[in-house]
Design a protein around this motif. Structure first.
Motif, mmCIF file in Angstrom:
data_model
loop_
_atom_site.group_PDB
_atom_site.id
_atom_site.type_symbol
_atom_site.label_atom_id
_atom_site.label_comp_id
_atom_site.label_asym_id
_atom_site.label_seq_id
_atom_site.Cartn_x
_atom_site.Cartn_y
_atom_site.Cartn_z
ATOM 1 N N LYS A 72 6.196 -18.019 14.614
ATOM 2 C CA LYS A 72 5.778 -19.101 13.717
ATOM 3 C C LYS A 72 5.082 -18.545 12.476
ATOM 4 N N VAL A 73 4.222 -17.538 12.664
ATOM 5 C CA VAL A 73 3.532 -16.920 11.536
ATOM 6 C C VAL A 73 4.529 -16.238 10.604
ATOM 7 N N LEU A 74 5.458 -15.469 11.170
ATOM 8 C CA LEU A 74 6.451 -14.771 10.356
ATOM 9 C C LEU A 74 7.336 -15.758 9.598
ATOM 10 N N SER A 75 7.715 -16.835 10.246
ATOM 11 C CA SER A 75 8.566 -17.840 9.611
ATOM 12 C C SER A 75 7.862 -18.486 8.420
ATOM 13 N N SER A 76 6.579 -18.817 8.580
ATOM 14 C CA SER A 76 5.841 -19.453 7.495
ATOM 15 C C SER A 76 5.645 -18.503 6.322
ATOM 16 N N ARG A 77 5.353 -17.234 6.619
ATOM 17 C CA ARG A 77 5.164 -16.262 5.539
ATOM 18 C C ARG A 77 6.480 -15.950 4.823
ATOM 19 N N HIS A 78 7.564 -15.974 5.561
ATOM 20 C CA HIS A 78 8.869 -15.760 4.927
ATOM 21 C C HIS A 78 9.219 -16.938 4.021
ATOM 22 N N LEU A 79 8.854 -18.152 4.440
ATOM 23 C CA LEU A 79 9.107 -19.327 3.613
ATOM 24 C C LEU A 79 8.324 -19.238 2.294
ATOM 25 N N ILE A 80 7.066 -18.807 2.374
ATOM 26 C CA ILE A 80 6.259 -18.626 1.162
ATOM 27 C C ILE A 80 6.898 -17.583 0.254
ATOM 28 N N TYR A 81 7.370 -16.492 0.846
ATOM 29 C CA TYR A 81 8.040 -15.432 0.070
ATOM 30 C C TYR A 81 9.258 -15.977 -0.655
ATOM 31 N N LYS A 87 14.376 -15.624 -3.140
ATOM 32 C CA LYS A 87 15.324 -14.840 -2.354
ATOM 33 C C LYS A 87 14.721 -14.587 -0.975
ATOM 34 N N GLN A 88 15.573 -14.146 -0.054
ATOM 35 C CA GLN A 88 15.098 -13.829 1.287
ATOM 36 C C GLN A 88 14.602 -12.392 1.343
ATOM 37 N N MET A 89 13.731 -12.134 2.304
ATOM 38 C CA MET A 89 13.250 -10.777 2.526
ATOM 39 C C MET A 89 14.373 -9.896 3.039
ATOM 40 N N SER A 90 14.369 -8.637 2.603
ATOM 41 C CA SER A 90 15.255 -7.651 3.206
ATOM 42 C C SER A 90 14.706 -7.277 4.575
ATOM 43 N N CYS A 91 15.526 -6.636 5.372
ATOM 44 C CA CYS A 91 15.081 -6.244 6.713
ATOM 45 C C CYS A 91 13.912 -5.244 6.657
ATOM 46 N N PRO A 92 13.946 -4.198 5.783
ATOM 47 C CA PRO A 92 12.782 -3.302 5.692
ATOM 48 C C PRO A 92 11.509 -4.025 5.248
ATOM 49 N N ALA A 93 11.632 -5.014 4.360
ATOM 50 C CA ALA A 93 10.463 -5.790 3.944
ATOM 51 C C ALA A 93 9.930 -6.626 5.098
ATOM 52 N N MET A 94 10.829 -7.210 5.878
ATOM 53 C CA MET A 94 10.414 -7.979 7.047
ATOM 54 C C MET A 94 9.738 -7.069 8.071
ATOM 55 N N ALA A 95 10.220 -5.831 8.168
ATOM 56 C CA ALA A 95 9.613 -4.867 9.085
ATOM 57 C C ALA A 95 8.160 -4.592 8.693
#
Length: 223
Positions: A72-81, A87-95
């Motif tokens: 849930k935390v990761l999903s909310s922070r990705h939405l803010i990003y 644009k969406q986060m790349s996999c290394p950025a998500m890492a």
């Protein structure tokens, strides 16, 4: 820190096993679907894989309430990003985001053992493996959870990942084709199911490549 969090073990609190393999142009992420506690099976059809972005998937074992909170935390922070950068986060950025999120909670950590897989900006497969407090590394393959001690030596034997100390450095990708990697994952889970009571029922497999995302499943032992 509570007694439960003081004694870290991936064998408690819902268990389960996760595996990821990175290839030259693909990534395979897999996890079993059994959720159990002690000797009781709570459900035989529970997905431990979460889609964080179009090219990033996270598989988690451990205490599933903490896993859901982390997702849930990761999903909310990705939405803010996405709102800020369009644009969406790349996999290394998500890492890196996952590492920061886990480290922020290091004094009362999420009881979750994660492996993140996907495709990087060049289209290469990437796998990131974590400990409970955010230390992470990009590797060619990884296993987490109650069956990791059984699966990791087998993967080491089959894939022979290059040492990070080698000069010049080599890409952390495995030499297998996509089909061979999927077959290897199925073999790993079939083997682990025979020895680990927290792994079983079926294995869910996500395959990412340039054409998109494909899902497969394989039945495992149910006893």
């Amino acid at each position: 820190m509570t007694k439960e969090h003081a004694n870290w073990s991936p064998y408690d609190n819902n268990g389960g096993t996760c595996v990821a393999i990175a290839g030259a142009d693909y990534c395979v992420i897999a996890a079993d679907t059994r959720m159990s506690t002690g000797y009781s099976i709570l459900t035989r059809d529970y997905s431990k894989i979460c889609k964080l972005a179009d090219k990033s998937f996270m598989a988690s074992s451990g205490f599933q309430a903490d896993v859901k909170a982390l997702q849930k935390v990761l999903s909310s922070r990705h939405l803010i990003y996405q709102h800020q950068h369009n644009k969406q986060m790349s996999c290394p950025a998500m890492a890196q985001l996952l590492s920061n999120t886990l480290y922020y909670k290091r004094f009362f950590p999420y009881y979750a053992f994660n492996v993140l897989g996907g495709l990087d900006s060049e289209g290469k497969g990437c796998v990131f493996t974590y400990d409970a407090v955010g230390s992470y590394e990009r590797v060619g393959y990884s296993a987490q959870g109650s069956g990791a001690t059984l699966i990791t030596p087998f993967l080491d034997n089959q894939l022979k990942s290059p040492s990070p100390l080698l000069l010049p450095a080599k890409d952390a990708v495995t030499p297998l084709s996509e089909a061979e990697a999927v077959d290897l994952v199925k073999t790993c889970f079939s083997s682990a199911t025979e020895r680990d009571i927290y792994t079983g029922d079926s294995v869910e497999i996500i395959i990412l490549n340039a054409n998109g995302v494909r899902r497969e499943s394989e039945q495992l032992r149910k006893d």
